[in-house]
Write a protein that holds these residues in place. Sequence first.
Motif, PDB file in Angstrom:
ATOM      1  N   ARG A 152       0.842  -1.207   0.000  1.00  0.00           N
ATOM      2  CA  ARG A 152       0.000   0.000   0.000  1.00  0.00           C
ATOM      3  C   ARG A 152       0.870   1.247   0.000  1.00  0.00           C
ATOM      4  O   ARG A 152       0.756   2.130   0.833  1.00  0.00           O
ATOM      5  CB  ARG A 152      -0.953   0.015   1.197  1.00  0.00           C
ATOM      6  N   TYR A 153       1.755   1.294  -0.963  1.00  0.00           N
ATOM      7  CA  TYR A 153       2.693   2.401  -1.132  1.00  0.00           C
ATOM      8  C   TYR A 153       3.567   2.586   0.104  1.00  0.00           C
ATOM      9  O   TYR A 153       3.968   3.705   0.436  1.00  0.00           O
ATOM     10  CB  TYR A 153       1.956   3.700  -1.445  1.00  0.00           C
ATOM     11  N   GLY A 154       3.851   1.494   0.826  1.00  0.00           N
ATOM     12  CA  GLY A 154       4.710   1.576   1.993  1.00  0.00           C
ATOM     13  C   GLY A 154       4.042   2.114   3.227  1.00  0.00           C
ATOM     14  O   GLY A 154       4.686   2.286   4.258  1.00  0.00           O
ATOM     15  N   ARG A 155       2.728   2.373   3.147  1.00  0.00           N
ATOM     16  CA  ARG A 155       2.011   2.951   4.278  1.00  0.00           C
ATOM     17  C   ARG A 155       1.345   1.891   5.155  1.00  0.00           C
ATOM     18  O   ARG A 155       0.720   2.244   6.154  1.00  0.00           O
ATOM     19  CB  ARG A 155       0.948   3.928   3.759  1.00  0.00           C
ATOM     20  N   ASN A 156       1.438   0.639   4.748  1.00  0.00           N
ATOM     21  CA  ASN A 156       0.841  -0.421   5.544  1.00  0.00           C
ATOM     22  C   ASN A 156       1.865  -1.519   5.788  1.00  0.00           C
ATOM     23  O   ASN A 156       1.941  -2.492   5.029  1.00  0.00           O
ATOM     24  CB  ASN A 156      -0.390  -0.986   4.826  1.00  0.00           C
ATOM     25  N   PRO A 157       2.694  -1.385   6.826  1.00  0.00           N
ATOM     26  CA  PRO A 157       3.722  -2.391   7.082  1.00  0.00           C
ATOM     27  C   PRO A 157       3.122  -3.765   7.379  1.00  0.00           C
ATOM     28  O   PRO A 157       3.752  -4.785   7.122  1.00  0.00           O
ATOM     29  CB  PRO A 157       4.474  -1.837   8.298  1.00  0.00           C
ATOM     30  N   PHE A 158       1.925  -3.785   7.917  1.00  0.00           N
ATOM     31  CA  PHE A 158       1.285  -5.072   8.205  1.00  0.00           C
ATOM     32  C   PHE A 158       0.941  -5.815   6.919  1.00  0.00           C
ATOM     33  O   PHE A 158       1.007  -7.031   6.863  1.00  0.00           O
ATOM     34  CB  PHE A 158       0.029  -4.859   9.056  1.00  0.00           C
ATOM     35  N   ARG A 159       0.572  -5.039   5.891  1.00  0.00           N
ATOM     36  CA  ARG A 159       0.307  -5.689   4.609  1.00  0.00           C
ATOM     37  C   ARG A 159       1.599  -6.284   4.060  1.00  0.00           C
ATOM     38  O   ARG A 159       1.609  -7.415   3.549  1.00  0.00           O
ATOM     39  CB  ARG A 159      -0.284  -4.702   3.601  1.00  0.00           C
ATOM     40  N   ALA A 160       2.691  -5.520   4.132  1.00  0.00           N
ATOM     41  CA  ALA A 160       3.978  -6.026   3.652  1.00  0.00           C
ATOM     42  C   ALA A 160       4.386  -7.274   4.429  1.00  0.00           C
ATOM     43  O   ALA A 160       4.853  -8.271   3.853  1.00  0.00           O
ATOM     44  CB  ALA A 160       5.048  -4.945   3.788  1.00  0.00           C
ATOM     45  N   LEU A 161       4.196  -7.234   5.759  1.00  0.00           N
ATOM     46  CA  LEU A 161       4.543  -8.379   6.586  1.00  0.00           C
ATOM     47  C   LEU A 161       3.659  -9.578   6.260  1.00  0.00           C
ATOM     48  O   LEU A 161       4.140 -10.716   6.146  1.00  0.00           O
ATOM     49  CB  LEU A 161       4.406  -8.006   8.059  1.00  0.00           C
ATOM     50  N   ALA A 162       2.353  -9.305   6.077  1.00  0.00           N
ATOM     51  CA  ALA A 162       1.412 -10.395   5.781  1.00  0.00           C
ATOM     52  C   ALA A 162       1.727 -11.044   4.437  1.00  0.00           C
ATOM     53  O   ALA A 162       1.715 -12.278   4.301  1.00  0.00           O
ATOM     54  CB  ALA A 162      -0.007  -9.858   5.793  1.00  0.00           C
ATOM     55  N   VAL A 163       2.020 -10.217   3.421  1.00  0.00           N
ATOM     56  CA  VAL A 163       2.338 -10.746   2.091  1.00  0.00           C
ATOM     57  C   VAL A 163       3.620 -11.592   2.157  1.00  0.00           C
ATOM     58  O   VAL A 163       3.706 -12.682   1.571  1.00  0.00           O
ATOM     59  CB  VAL A 163       2.485  -9.603   1.067  1.00  0.00           C
ATOM     60  N   SER A 164       4.606 -11.081   2.894  1.00  0.00           N
ATOM     61  CA  SER A 164       5.880 -11.810   3.003  1.00  0.00           C
ATOM     62  C   SER A 164       5.694 -13.146   3.717  1.00  0.00           C
ATOM     63  O   SER A 164       6.194 -14.195   3.263  1.00  0.00           O
ATOM     64  CB  SER A 164       6.904 -10.958   3.746  1.00  0.00           C
ATOM     65  N   LEU A 165       4.975 -13.122   4.845  1.00  0.00           N
ATOM     66  CA  LEU A 165       4.752 -14.357   5.593  1.00  0.00           C
ATOM     67  C   LEU A 165       3.945 -15.370   4.791  1.00  0.00           C
ATOM     68  O   LEU A 165       4.245 -16.580   4.801  1.00  0.00           O
ATOM     69  CB  LEU A 165       4.037 -14.043   6.907  1.00  0.00           C
ATOM     70  N   LEU A 166       2.929 -14.861   4.078  1.00  0.00           N
ATOM     71  CA  LEU A 166       2.111 -15.765   3.261  1.00  0.00           C
ATOM     72  C   LEU A 166       2.951 -16.408   2.164  1.00  0.00           C
ATOM     73  O   LEU A 166       2.850 -17.627   1.909  1.00  0.00           O
ATOM     74  CB  LEU A 166       0.936 -14.990   2.653  1.00  0.00           C
ATOM     75  N   ALA A 167       3.798 -15.592   1.520  1.00  0.00           N
ATOM     76  CA  ALA A 167       4.654 -16.128   0.458  1.00  0.00           C
ATOM     77  C   ALA A 167       5.619 -17.172   1.014  1.00  0.00           C
ATOM     78  O   ALA A 167       5.809 -18.256   0.426  1.00  0.00           O
ATOM     79  CB  ALA A 167       5.428 -14.990  -0.207  1.00  0.00           C
ATOM     80  N   ILE A 168       6.245 -16.873   2.154  1.00  0.00           N
ATOM     81  CA  ILE A 168       7.188 -17.821   2.764  1.00  0.00           C
ATOM     82  C   ILE A 168       6.494 -19.141   3.112  1.00  0.00           C
ATOM     83  O   ILE A 168       7.021 -20.236   2.840  1.00  0.00           O
ATOM     84  CB  ILE A 168       7.829 -17.184   4.015  1.00  0.00           C
ATOM     85  N   LEU A 169       5.304 -19.061   3.694  1.00  0.00           N
ATOM     86  CA  LEU A 169       4.567 -20.272   4.078  1.00  0.00           C
ATOM     87  C   LEU A 169       4.150 -21.103   2.863  1.00  0.00           C
ATOM     88  O   LEU A 169       4.259 -22.339   2.864  1.00  0.00           O
ATOM     89  CB  LEU A 169       3.344 -19.901   4.911  1.00  0.00           C
ATOM     90  N   LEU A 170       3.660 -20.418   1.816  1.00  0.00           N
ATOM     91  CA  LEU A 170       3.229 -21.135   0.613  1.00  0.00           C
ATOM     92  C   LEU A 170       4.405 -21.870  -0.042  1.00  0.00           C
ATOM     93  O   LEU A 170       4.294 -23.042  -0.425  1.00  0.00           O
ATOM     94  CB  LEU A 170       2.583 -20.163  -0.375  1.00  0.00           C
TER      95      LEU A 170
END
Length: 479
Positions: A371-389
Amino acid sequence: MTDGCLHTVYRNDTSHQCGLSSLEDGRCTFHTTEELHRTRDTVIPAMQEAASKQQTVYEADISGVDLTEFTFPDVEFVDADFRRGRLQNADLTAARFTTCDFGRADLRQADLRHCNLSDSSFRRADLREANLQETQFVQADFSNADLREATLTRTNLKNASLQNTDLRDVNLDETILEQADLRNANLQKATLSMTNLQHADLREGILSNADISMASMEEVRLDNARLNNADVREAFLQRSSLQDVDLMDADIRNAFLDRADLGGADLFNADFGESRLGGTRFAGARLNSGTEFDSYVPGDPAREDNTNQQAGFLEAINVYRRLERVHSENLLDDRTTDYAVRRRRLEQRLAWKERRWGEYLILRLQNLAVRYGRNPFRALAVSLLAILLFALVYPILGIVASGTTVTYPASITEVNAIVRTLRTGLLYSIRTFLPFVGPGAQPATDVAQAITALESLLGKLLLGLFGLDIAAQTGEENE
């Protein structure tokens, strides 16, 4: 007693005697040096004589005379001295005055409608409840005068001096105050709707609860003025200076503030809805959660009245950037994020219109991922989801750890084996996703190697996008 006043008047390189009926000392009431001869009983007949002769009275001394409720005849006074005169309820509408001095005069409830009193002085005069409607006061001096509850509608006060003047509850509708000096003037609860205040100086003035709606105030100086609870709707304040002004609880909707300077202003609970803010400066301004700005500023495609023009896009981007910055300075994080996201979306749209495909793609991915760097939780969630998948996929494709190929066991009942496999896959996925973590296991197949490369690229991309946005924000904050 002589036939006429011997007072000599010098005008335009010529001289002539006054000629009005003289007193014992050879001079008329207006020019006698004896103050006891300047009384109501002598001044009124002298005025009537001048009116009957259609004679201009020059340099008359009528100071201190009681002319309460007197109706002035049609006579012209030039350079007359009315200082400390008592003119309460007097009617001056028929007379004409040029550069006269009414300093400290009592003009309460006097009628001066339609008079021409340009270049005259009313310093410290009492003009409470006086009727000054449609009167000419160009370059007049009202310093320290009391004009409370006076009527000045459609009056011309261009270049007038009103320093420290008391104008509380005054009606100044459609009045001309262009280039007037109103420093420290008290305009509390005054009405200035549709008034011309262009280039006026209102520094440290008091305009609390005043009505300034639709006033022309281009390039006005309002530094340190008090406009709390003022009605500033639809006012024209382009290029005006409002540094350190108090606008607490003010209604500024639909105002024109293009390139105005609101640096250090108190904007608590102020409403800027629908105002034009192109180039407006907010450095150091104080906001709170009650300060209202438009959700979408002019030029934003989200507005129904948007023209979809590039110039409008650029103006909206700059407005959003300034609003983002001032909200950030005031720790209003939610609104800071809102304006930052709106700005970046506009930048993304502009990049598309201008066919800057690389920039558009980066902004698009930034929005989707972080979200243009304004949502660190989104970045964290996307990263964690990618790592888990990816961690779940690697044991299916096969990876080599400590010389042993790791895959899922044949039976789901082998719980310990499944746990060990998932742990190995997770560690491998983390090492692959994060570029700064050292190598561990290795892909066992070509497909696993391809998936490993994909995850590594995705990790670098997400981190890179987040880093770019943080760098951009840091650069903007340092501007």
